[in-house]
Design a protein around this motif. Structure first.
Motif, mmCIF file in Angstrom:
data_model
loop_
_atom_site.group_PDB
_atom_site.id
_atom_site.type_symbol
_atom_site.label_atom_id
_atom_site.label_comp_id
_atom_site.label_asym_id
_atom_site.label_seq_id
_atom_site.Cartn_x
_atom_site.Cartn_y
_atom_site.Cartn_z
ATOM 1 N N THR A 196 54.762 45.976 47.522
ATOM 2 C CA THR A 196 54.747 45.462 46.154
ATOM 3 C C THR A 196 53.537 44.566 45.963
ATOM 4 O O THR A 196 53.311 43.631 46.741
ATOM 5 C CB THR A 196 56.028 44.669 45.850
ATOM 6 O OG1 THR A 196 57.161 45.502 46.067
ATOM 7 C CG2 THR A 196 56.012 44.170 44.414
ATOM 8 N N THR A 197 52.767 44.874 44.937
ATOM 9 C CA THR A 197 51.570 44.083 44.658
ATOM 10 C C THR A 197 51.720 43.386 43.316
ATOM 11 O O THR A 197 52.056 44.021 42.313
ATOM 12 C CB THR A 197 50.315 44.984 44.624
ATOM 13 O OG1 THR A 197 50.206 45.658 45.875
ATOM 14 C CG2 THR A 197 49.065 44.156 44.378
ATOM 15 N N THR A 198 51.480 42.097 43.322
ATOM 16 C CA THR A 198 51.521 41.339 42.078
ATOM 17 C C THR A 198 50.271 41.639 41.260
ATOM 18 O O THR A 198 49.162 41.672 41.789
ATOM 19 C CB THR A 198 51.595 39.834 42.359
ATOM 20 O OG1 THR A 198 52.759 39.565 43.142
ATOM 21 C CG2 THR A 198 51.651 39.034 41.066
ATOM 22 N N MET A 199 50.465 41.876 39.971
ATOM 23 C CA MET A 199 49.330 42.143 39.090
ATOM 24 C C MET A 199 48.558 40.849 38.856
ATOM 25 O O MET A 199 49.074 39.881 38.317
ATOM 26 C CB MET A 199 49.821 42.712 37.758
ATOM 27 C CG MET A 199 48.689 43.196 36.860
ATOM 28 S SD MET A 199 47.845 44.657 37.518
ATOM 29 C CE MET A 199 49.122 45.903 37.245
ATOM 30 N N ARG A 200 47.303 40.839 39.286
ATOM 31 C CA ARG A 200 46.492 39.639 39.162
ATOM 32 C C ARG A 200 45.782 39.629 37.815
ATOM 33 O O ARG A 200 45.131 40.597 37.429
ATOM 34 C CB ARG A 200 45.449 39.618 40.281
ATOM 35 C CG ARG A 200 44.773 38.271 40.479
ATOM 36 C CD ARG A 200 43.650 38.380 41.492
ATOM 37 N NE ARG A 200 44.047 38.972 42.740
ATOM 38 C CZ ARG A 200 44.606 38.326 43.750
ATOM 39 N NH1 ARG A 200 44.854 37.029 43.631
ATOM 40 N NH2 ARG A 200 44.937 38.949 44.858
ATOM 41 N N THR A 201 45.883 38.516 37.101
ATOM 42 C CA THR A 201 45.163 38.346 35.836
ATOM 43 C C THR A 201 44.618 36.927 35.775
ATOM 44 O O THR A 201 45.234 35.996 36.289
ATOM 45 C CB THR A 201 46.068 38.573 34.606
ATOM 46 O OG1 THR A 201 47.099 37.584 34.606
ATOM 47 C CG2 THR A 201 46.686 39.961 34.628
ATOM 48 N N PHE A 202 43.453 36.742 35.178
ATOM 49 C CA PHE A 202 42.937 35.387 34.961
ATOM 50 C C PHE A 202 41.829 35.409 33.928
ATOM 51 O O PHE A 202 41.179 36.429 33.691
ATOM 52 C CB PHE A 202 42.434 34.734 36.258
ATOM 53 C CG PHE A 202 41.427 35.533 37.025
ATOM 54 C CD1 PHE A 202 40.077 35.491 36.698
ATOM 55 C CD2 PHE A 202 41.828 36.319 38.093
ATOM 56 C CE1 PHE A 202 39.151 36.225 37.416
ATOM 57 C CE2 PHE A 202 40.911 37.063 38.820
ATOM 58 C CZ PHE A 202 39.562 37.009 38.484
ATOM 59 N N THR A 203 41.670 34.274 33.285
ATOM 60 C CA THR A 203 40.580 34.059 32.336
ATOM 61 C C THR A 203 40.009 32.678 32.613
ATOM 62 O O THR A 203 40.762 31.702 32.729
ATOM 63 C CB THR A 203 41.092 34.101 30.881
ATOM 64 O OG1 THR A 203 41.703 35.372 30.640
ATOM 65 C CG2 THR A 203 39.935 33.893 29.905
ATOM 66 N N HIS A 204 38.690 32.582 32.741
ATOM 67 C CA HIS A 204 38.081 31.295 33.048
ATOM 68 C C HIS A 204 37.342 30.742 31.840
ATOM 69 O O HIS A 204 36.779 31.504 31.050
ATOM 70 C CB HIS A 204 37.123 31.413 34.225
ATOM 71 C CG HIS A 204 37.820 31.741 35.507
ATOM 72 N ND1 HIS A 204 38.796 30.943 36.048
ATOM 73 C CD2 HIS A 204 37.707 32.800 36.332
ATOM 74 C CE1 HIS A 204 39.242 31.496 37.152
ATOM 75 N NE2 HIS A 204 38.600 32.622 37.346
ATOM 76 N N PRO A 221 43.814 26.482 37.123
ATOM 77 C CA PRO A 221 43.562 27.857 36.685
ATOM 78 C C PRO A 221 42.139 28.062 36.200
ATOM 79 O O PRO A 221 41.670 29.192 36.107
ATOM 80 C CB PRO A 221 44.575 28.058 35.550
ATOM 81 C CG PRO A 221 44.870 26.680 35.048
ATOM 82 C CD PRO A 221 44.792 25.793 36.251
ATOM 83 N N SER A 222 41.422 26.969 35.902
ATOM 84 C CA SER A 222 40.029 27.070 35.464
ATOM 85 C C SER A 222 39.061 27.248 36.625
ATOM 86 O O SER A 222 37.869 27.487 36.417
ATOM 87 C CB SER A 222 39.636 25.826 34.663
ATOM 88 O OG SER A 222 39.911 24.645 35.390
ATOM 89 N N LEU A 223 39.543 27.133 37.856
ATOM 90 C CA LEU A 223 38.692 27.276 39.034
ATOM 91 C C LEU A 223 38.491 28.750 39.360
ATOM 92 O O LEU A 223 39.442 29.484 39.599
ATOM 93 C CB LEU A 223 39.325 26.566 40.228
ATOM 94 C CG LEU A 223 38.542 26.594 41.539
ATOM 95 C CD1 LEU A 223 37.260 25.782 41.435
ATOM 96 C CD2 LEU A 223 39.403 26.067 42.689
ATOM 97 N N SER A 224 37.241 29.188 39.367
ATOM 98 C CA SER A 224 36.933 30.582 39.667
ATOM 99 C C SER A 224 37.280 30.913 41.114
ATOM 100 O O SER A 224 37.066 30.098 42.018
ATOM 101 C CB SER A 224 35.441 30.838 39.435
ATOM 102 O OG SER A 224 35.037 32.048 40.046
ATOM 103 N N PRO A 225 37.790 32.139 41.388
ATOM 104 C CA PRO A 225 38.023 32.536 42.776
ATOM 105 C C PRO A 225 36.736 32.602 43.587
ATOM 106 O O PRO A 225 36.765 32.591 44.806
ATOM 107 C CB PRO A 225 38.664 33.924 42.653
ATOM 108 C CG PRO A 225 38.641 34.305 41.241
ATOM 109 C CD PRO A 225 38.233 33.132 40.414
ATOM 110 N N LEU A 226 35.591 32.646 42.900
ATOM 111 C CA LEU A 226 34.317 32.595 43.600
ATOM 112 C C LEU A 226 33.999 31.186 44.087
ATOM 113 O O LEU A 226 33.280 31.000 45.071
ATOM 114 C CB LEU A 226 33.184 33.067 42.677
ATOM 115 C CG LEU A 226 33.239 34.519 42.215
ATOM 116 C CD1 LEU A 226 32.150 34.783 41.183
ATOM 117 C CD2 LEU A 226 33.101 35.458 43.399
ATOM 118 N N ILE A 227 34.531 30.163 43.385
ATOM 119 C CA ILE A 227 34.261 28.771 43.716
ATOM 120 C C ILE A 227 35.359 28.173 44.595
ATOM 121 O O ILE A 227 35.110 27.259 45.388
ATOM 122 C CB ILE A 227 34.114 27.939 42.424
ATOM 123 C CG1 ILE A 227 32.914 28.433 41.603
ATOM 124 C CG2 ILE A 227 33.951 26.457 42.717
ATOM 125 C CD1 ILE A 227 31.569 28.185 42.248
#
Length: 376
Positions: free
Chosen positions: A2-10, A191-197
């Motif tokens: 089972t994979t959780t659907m990942r969503t985000f907006t920065h 949630p404002s922190l980018s997964p790149l950062i």
């Protein structure tokens, strides 16, 4: 599986935006004049604190005919009236760029001037505050420190030269390092922190926390100074993702009670962490794992106490009679209640509401000074 659907907006703009040019390594400040030329500038105003006038003079001389003068007036907490005077002086001298030499005070004054004038900044940090990586700046007016944000305040170039931090006193090194750690802890759950950062927050915390004790034991070790500066760079990058409850309380202590910025972070960070770890165990667990502990709040207390920094509010001149006003300042923005989309005071996306009851509980824990978290 089972994979959780990942969503985000920065958020756009200043969030997660780091300086476009970074020059890192011992001795790199020798090329400062070249960095002015690279920017296309010809009238660089060098900004520093009164205590760093000699160092400022040195760099003003190195820049030579491209220097518009020295402004050795930066002070902690970035008073708004000082930024106005600085902008007027920059204009009167025909400055077309700003050069910050020093810690957060020098960088902050340059940011305030840039906020008003749009002049580009070259930052040459000599402490571990990490402010040079962001377009955020806390400025103080009428005894209250409020956050401002603008891409105009994000430095165009940062030059990290560990040789310039060799003379940093141990107490300042320690408080500055705790400031850097606060950036990592306060940003990791947003949630404002980018997964790149986000990895910068984890690695920055590891580097700073593991290097600090060794640095305090060997303050003249250039390699350790360089490593700490690297941790500060990563921690500053993490701060570009945003800030939350830790900064709301620390800025209140600094702006309204004149507690030095790094010390303000150090004295409350363990207690803020203890409050938030139950609300954001996953993100803060990444920081804990990087530090090799399952008791993050306690580990941060141990680090601060071991460095000789205050872990009780009374030790920074904050008493029980200050509590009510402090709670009000830390939980309001521009005199109005904080809202979920308010960035002032660092409340946006906080994993737990910045309520009067929460802030009061944290201040009382910090007043008591007992080590939080689990047993030693």
């Amino acid at each position: 599986m089972t994979t959780t659907m990942r969503t985000f907006t920065h958020p756009a703009g200043v969030h997660n935006a780091t300086p476009p040019r970074v020059v890192f390594g011992p001795g790199t400040s020798a090329g400062l004049r070249d960095e002015v030329v690279r920017l296309g500038a010809s009238r660089a105003l060098v900004v520093t604190t009164p205590g760093r006038t000699e160092l400022g003079d040195r760099f003003a001389t190195a820049i030579g005919d491209l220097c518009a003068g020295l402004l050795p007036e930066a002070v902690s907490q970035v008073p708004v009236e000082l930024t106005r005077r600085g902008a007027e002086k920059a204009a009167s001298r025909g400055a077309d760029c700003l050069v910050a030499i020093g810690g957060g005070a020098a960088t902050g004054l340059c940011k305030g001037i840039a906020y008003l004038s749009g002049l580009p900044i070259i930052a040459v940090p000599t402490t571990y505050s990490g402010s040079e990586m962001t377009g955020f700046c806390g400025m103080t007016a009428d005894g209250v420190k409020r956050m401002h944000e603008s891409l105009a305040m994000r430095p165009s170039t940062v030059v990290y030269d560990a040789e310039l931090s060799l003379s940093l006193p141990p107490a300042v090194s320690a408080s500055s390092a705790m400031n850097a750690l606060a950036h990592c802890v306060d940003a990791i759950y947003l949630p404002s922190l980018s997964p790149l950062i986000a990895p910068a927050a984890v690695e920055g915390a590891r580097v700073v926390a593991t290097t600090l004790p060794a640095l305090l034991a060997n303050p003249g070790d250039l390699a350790l100074r360089n490593e700490m500066l690297y941790g500060a760079y990563l921690s500053g990058a993490a701060l570009t993702g945003g800030f939350a409850m830790q900064h709301a309380i620390a800025h209140m202590l600094g702006g309204s009670y004149d507690v030095e910025h790094g010390v303000a972070h150090a004295v409350v960070l363990p207690y803020v962490t203890d409050h938030l770890v139950r609300h954001a165990p996953g993100p803060l667990g990444r920081i804990a794992a990087a530090l090799g502990t399952d008791d993050l709040a306690g580990a941060l207390w141990d680090l601060a106490a071991g460095a000789g920094l205050p872990v009780r509010l009374a030790d920074v001149g904050f008493g029980p009679g200050d509590e009510d006003r402090a709670v009000e300042i830390a939980t309001t923005a521009d005199g109005a209640p904080a809202t979920p989309d308010t960035h002032d005071g660092g409340r946006a996306g906080n994993p737990a509401p910045v309520t009067p009851a929460a802030v009061r509980a944290i201040l009382r824990a910090a007043a008591d000074g007992t080590r939080p978290g689990g047993p030693r």
